[in-house]
Design a protein around this motif. Structure first.
Motif, PDB file in Angstrom:
ATOM      1  N   SER A 176       0.841  -1.203   0.000  1.00 50.63           N
ATOM      2  CA  SER A 176       0.000   0.000   0.000  1.00 50.63           C
ATOM      3  C   SER A 176       0.868   1.241   0.000  1.00 50.63           C
ATOM      4  CB  SER A 176      -0.844   0.083   1.285  1.00 50.63           C
ATOM      5  OG  SER A 176      -1.818  -0.899   1.343  1.00 50.63           O
ATOM      6  N   ARG A 177       0.286   2.351  -0.405  1.00 50.67           N
ATOM      7  CA  ARG A 177       0.958   3.627  -0.146  1.00 50.67           C
ATOM      8  C   ARG A 177       1.038   3.813   1.372  1.00 50.67           C
ATOM      9  NH1 ARG A 177      -2.176   7.547  -0.879  1.00 50.67           N
ATOM     10  NH2 ARG A 177      -4.033   6.346  -1.375  1.00 50.67           N
ATOM     11  N   TRP A 178       1.975   4.671   1.805  1.00 52.92           N
ATOM     12  CA  TRP A 178       2.071   4.968   3.244  1.00 52.92           C
ATOM     13  C   TRP A 178       1.022   6.034   3.549  1.00 52.92           C
ATOM     14  CZ3 TRP A 178       4.798   1.369   5.581  1.00 52.92           C
ATOM     15  CH2 TRP A 178       5.810   0.733   4.869  1.00 52.92           C
ATOM     16  N   ASP A 179      -0.199   5.579   3.682  1.00 51.98           N
ATOM     17  CA  ASP A 179      -1.347   6.461   3.902  1.00 51.98           C
ATOM     18  C   ASP A 179      -2.051   5.945   5.157  1.00 51.98           C
ATOM     19  OD1 ASP A 179      -3.820   7.887   1.763  1.00 51.98           O
ATOM     20  OD2 ASP A 179      -4.214   7.180   3.793  1.00 51.98           O
ATOM     21  N   ARG A 180      -2.419   6.868   6.038  1.00 53.74           N
ATOM     22  CA  ARG A 180      -3.000   6.459   7.323  1.00 53.74           C
ATOM     23  C   ARG A 180      -4.213   5.544   7.131  1.00 53.74           C
ATOM     24  NH1 ARG A 180      -6.490   7.776  10.819  1.00 53.74           N
ATOM     25  NH2 ARG A 180      -7.455   9.322   9.456  1.00 53.74           N
ATOM     26  N   LEU A 181      -4.997   5.835   6.069  1.00 53.59           N
ATOM     27  CA  LEU A 181      -6.224   5.054   5.874  1.00 53.59           C
ATOM     28  C   LEU A 181      -5.951   3.619   5.404  1.00 53.59           C
ATOM     29  CD1 LEU A 181      -8.508   7.823   4.321  1.00 53.59           C
ATOM     30  CD2 LEU A 181      -8.508   6.961   6.669  1.00 53.59           C
ATOM     31  N   LYS A 182      -4.718   3.336   4.990  1.00 51.34           N
ATOM     32  CA  LYS A 182      -4.362   1.946   4.631  1.00 51.34           C
ATOM     33  C   LYS A 182      -4.020   1.138   5.880  1.00 51.34           C
ATOM     34  CE  LYS A 182      -4.480   2.900   0.177  1.00 51.34           C
ATOM     35  NZ  LYS A 182      -5.529   2.382  -0.709  1.00 51.34           N
ATOM     36  N   ASP A 183      -3.812   1.851   6.980  1.00 49.69           N
ATOM     37  CA  ASP A 183      -3.579   1.254   8.309  1.00 49.69           C
ATOM     38  C   ASP A 183      -2.449   0.215   8.353  1.00 49.69           C
ATOM     39  OD1 ASP A 183      -3.962   1.189  11.007  1.00 49.69           O
ATOM     40  OD2 ASP A 183      -5.564  -0.301  10.959  1.00 49.69           O
ATOM     41  N   MET A 184      -1.298   0.584   7.808  1.00 51.49           N
ATOM     42  CA  MET A 184      -0.122  -0.311   7.899  1.00 51.49           C
ATOM     43  C   MET A 184       0.225  -0.562   9.373  1.00 51.49           C
ATOM     44  SD  MET A 184       0.979  -1.075   4.801  1.00 51.49           S
ATOM     45  CE  MET A 184       2.292  -0.696   3.628  1.00 51.49           C
ATOM     46  N   GLN A 185       0.039   0.474  10.193  1.00 48.62           N
ATOM     47  CA  GLN A 185       0.348   0.309  11.620  1.00 48.62           C
ATOM     48  C   GLN A 185      -0.576  -0.727  12.264  1.00 48.62           C
ATOM     49  OE1 GLN A 185       1.049   3.986  13.665  1.00 48.62           O
ATOM     50  NE2 GLN A 185       0.788   3.040  15.680  1.00 48.62           N
ATOM     51  N   GLY A 186      -1.834  -0.710  11.886  1.00 52.09           N
ATOM     52  CA  GLY A 186      -2.786  -1.713  12.394  1.00 52.09           C
ATOM     53  C   GLY A 186      -2.396  -3.119  11.953  1.00 52.09           C
ATOM     54  N   VAL A 187      -1.912  -3.239  10.707  1.00 51.49           N
ATOM     55  CA  VAL A 187      -1.469  -4.563  10.235  1.00 51.49           C
ATOM     56  C   VAL A 187      -0.309  -5.038  11.106  1.00 51.49           C
ATOM     57  CG1 VAL A 187      -0.571  -5.888   8.274  1.00 51.49           C
ATOM     58  CG2 VAL A 187      -2.128  -3.976   7.851  1.00 51.49           C
ATOM     59  N   LEU A 188       0.641  -4.129  11.339  1.00 51.75           N
ATOM     60  CA  LEU A 188       1.816  -4.453  12.158  1.00 51.75           C
ATOM     61  C   LEU A 188       1.387  -4.909  13.556  1.00 51.75           C
ATOM     62  CD1 LEU A 188       5.141  -2.759  12.340  1.00 51.75           C
ATOM     63  CD2 LEU A 188       3.755  -2.352  14.338  1.00 51.75           C
ATOM     64  N   GLU A 189       0.492  -4.141  14.188  1.00 55.40           N
ATOM     65  CA  GLU A 189       0.106  -4.467  15.571  1.00 55.40           C
ATOM     66  C   GLU A 189      -0.747  -5.737  15.623  1.00 55.40           C
ATOM     67  OE1 GLU A 189      -1.287  -0.601  16.727  1.00 55.40           O
ATOM     68  OE2 GLU A 189       0.785   0.076  17.126  1.00 55.40           O
ATOM     69  N   GLY A 190      -1.649  -5.885  14.650  1.00 55.08           N
ATOM     70  CA  GLY A 190      -2.483  -7.095  14.594  1.00 55.08           C
ATOM     71  C   GLY A 190      -1.612  -8.330  14.410  1.00 55.08           C
ATOM     72  N   PHE A 191      -0.630  -8.227  13.530  1.00 54.81           N
ATOM     73  CA  PHE A 191       0.253  -9.378  13.277  1.00 54.81           C
ATOM     74  C   PHE A 191       1.098  -9.671  14.517  1.00 54.81           C
ATOM     75  CE2 PHE A 191       4.067 -11.520  11.878  1.00 54.81           C
ATOM     76  CZ  PHE A 191       3.603 -12.453  10.959  1.00 54.81           C
ATOM     77  N   ALA A 192       1.690  -8.605  15.095  1.00 49.36           N
ATOM     78  CA  ALA A 192       2.578  -8.794  16.256  1.00 49.36           C
ATOM     79  C   ALA A 192       1.820  -9.420  17.426  1.00 49.36           C
ATOM     80  CB  ALA A 192       3.192  -7.461  16.660  1.00 49.36           C
ATOM     81  N   ASN A 193       0.586  -8.969  17.659  1.00 45.76           N
ATOM     82  CA  ASN A 193      -0.142  -9.417  18.854  1.00 45.76           C
ATOM     83  C   ASN A 193      -0.879 -10.728  18.664  1.00 45.76           C
ATOM     84  OD1 ASN A 193       0.646  -7.252  20.414  1.00 45.76           O
ATOM     85  ND2 ASN A 193      -0.972  -5.948  19.587  1.00 45.76           N
ATOM     86  N   PHE A 194      -1.324 -11.018  17.446  1.00 42.07           N
ATOM     87  CA  PHE A 194      -2.228 -12.168  17.289  1.00 42.07           C
ATOM     88  C   PHE A 194      -1.769 -13.214  16.278  1.00 42.07           C
ATOM     89  CE2 PHE A 194      -4.727  -8.527  18.735  1.00 42.07           C
ATOM     90  CZ  PHE A 194      -5.173  -9.049  19.946  1.00 42.07           C
ATOM     91  N   VAL A 195      -0.655 -12.958  15.582  1.00 46.30           N
ATOM     92  CA  VAL A 195      -0.193 -13.953  14.604  1.00 46.30           C
ATOM     93  C   VAL A 195       1.226 -14.442  14.943  1.00 46.30           C
ATOM     94  CG1 VAL A 195       0.240 -14.442  12.146  1.00 46.30           C
ATOM     95  CG2 VAL A 195      -1.602 -12.865  12.787  1.00 46.30           C
TER      96      VAL A 195
END
Ligand code: UDP
Length: 419
Positions: free
Chosen positions: A224-243
């Motif tokens: 994705s583009r580095w755009d807040r609405l793409k939520d790369m940070q959410g992907v990072l946190e979701g992966f780190a915490n639950f995968v």
């Protein structure tokens, strides 16, 4: 997308071409505000008042002056997105038929979106036709008779989507530095859109600890583009915490180099926020996540790397908080790679939940997101069956051929109307 549609148009004997508009940093601040606002997001919280109108109009008029020197009465001009809406009046005055295409929108109602549309209303109201990707994206004051709904599409013959075998995909990713090169012998060759072959030469700019994942490590990725609405940070946190704690999968968050998208003033700040979140992760989770910035010097090479990633990944995610359409979704589906996507905007039109991928109803729910990824990673037969169905879905609805037919029908109806 336009490269493909325009090429077909020229092949059909239509004298079609495109022009790219330009602007200064204040203009792009305003247009990013409009972009965020149409998505119902406050973005930088900046104003859209008289000063912004004046500057927006000034730059649009400069762009329109360059455009009208190329346009004759009764030519058809298709203007894309909020960056060009301010050109409509000038182009209409030239006697052209004007279509305004908006690639973004919001599923529901929002005061922020309404205020943003109020800004744009005066510029767009006189266009001959409007194209939106989804009906609910059009503001309700637009004349329905001028409305046309056309979903975007992907080009199966482009370097982003053309065929690539597993060994070549791995070689390209190894050359780019995204996976380890051990044991990889194939050359990193790809076919450019003009049919010539080339080899990936560039390497990505990558933030990670330790060695790259091996070719056999299951990879989850979001491009994705580095755009807040793409939520790369959410992907990072979701992966780190639950995968990350279950199994061996690694995550690659992949975007363009941060100075690579000229009209996006927020990309550096968004990328830096993702880096900060990455640095705060426990060592074990951090060692499984890499942040990848792809070179943009040669966009076909960039596309070939994205192609390889979308093929090599076991699961692709598109965890957007808002999404106009999400070409990355069809791109991965075309390569038989199932996705975990947020149930927002155009992602819902592409993924049929449980058939060609998984949708997460609440895009902010990191646990559900992580569970959906694990579910796919742990069920190989389902992963493969979803991948096959994903490809079928794109073949049926999201290739350029369908897009072209709809475009053709719209243009014929416009010419009939004005002649
Ligand atoms: N993309 C790319 N290189 C990158 C990041 C993104 O080529 O480093 C492409 C991606 O493959 C897709 C497009 O940019 O074709 C993004 O389109 P999408 O509709 O997913 O999102 P948008 O950026 O238009 O909001």
């Amino acid at each position: 997308m336009l490269q493909t549609i325009l090429a077909y148009g020229r092949g059909a004997g239509i004298d079609v071409r495109w022009l790219v508009t330009s602007g200064d940093s204040d203009f792009f601040k305003i247009t990013k505000r409009l972009h965020n606002g149409i998505h119902g997001s406050t973005g930088d919280n900046g104003p859209l008042g008289t000063d912004e109108h004046a500057h927006y109009q000034k730059i649009c008029e400069q762009n329109a002056a360059a455009l009208v020197s190329e346009v004759k009465a009764e030519d058809i001009v298709i203007l894309h997105d909020p960056q060009t809406a301010g050109m409509i009046r000038t182009v209409l005055a030239q006697g052209a038929i004007v279509v305004w295409r908006c690639h973004i929108g919001l599923d529901g109602q929002s005061d922020v979106a309404d205020r943003t549309w109020d800004f744009l209303k005066t510029y767009i109201k006189d266009a001959h036709a409007y194209i939106f990707s989804r009906k609910c994206y059009a503001p309700d004051w637009l004349d329905e008779n001028r409305l046309c709904i056309i979903s975007p599409s992907i080009d199966p013959f482009s370097s982003k989507n053309n065929g690539m075998d597993t060994a070549t995909a791995q070689a390209i990713l190894a050359q780019a530095g995204i996976i380890a090169a051990d044991g990889i012998k194939a050359p990193p060759t790809y076919v450019r859109t003009d049919g010539t072959t080339a080899q990936v030469q560039g390497a990505a700019d990558i933030l990670r600890t330790g060695a790259p994942p091996s070719a056999t490590t299951p990879l989850v990725c979001q491009v994705s583009r580095w755009d807040r609405l793409k939520d790369m940070q959410g992907v990072l946190e979701g992966f780190a915490n639950f995968v990350a704690s279950s199994g061996k999968a690694h995550l690659s968050l992949v975007g363009p180099v941060v100075n690579g998208v000229a009209d996006d003033p927020e990309q550096v700040a968004v990328y830096e926020a993702v880096v900060t979140a990455w640095r705060k992760l426990p060592n074990e989770a951090r060692s499984r996540i890499q942040l990848v910035c792809l070179p943009m010097i040669d966009i076909e090479e960039n596309a070939a790397i994205v192609n390889a990633l979308q093929r090599h990944a076991k699961v692709v995610t598109q965890k957007s908080l808002r999404e106009g359409f999400g070409l990355t979704v069809s791109e991965a589906m075309w390569k038989s790679t199932p996705l975990v996507g947020s149930a927002v905007g155009g992602i819902k039109d592409q993924i049929e939940h449980g058939v060609s991928g998984l949708l997460v109803e609440d895009p902010t729910n990191l646990e559900e997101f992580g569970k959906a990824i694990l579910h796919l990673l742990n069920d190989l037969p389902q992963l493969e069956s979803m991948g096959r169905k994903a490809k079928e879905r794109v073949k049926k609805d999201f290739l350029a051929s369908r897009h072209l037919e709809q475009f053709g029908a719209l243009l014929v109806s416009l010419v009939d109307k004005v002649s």
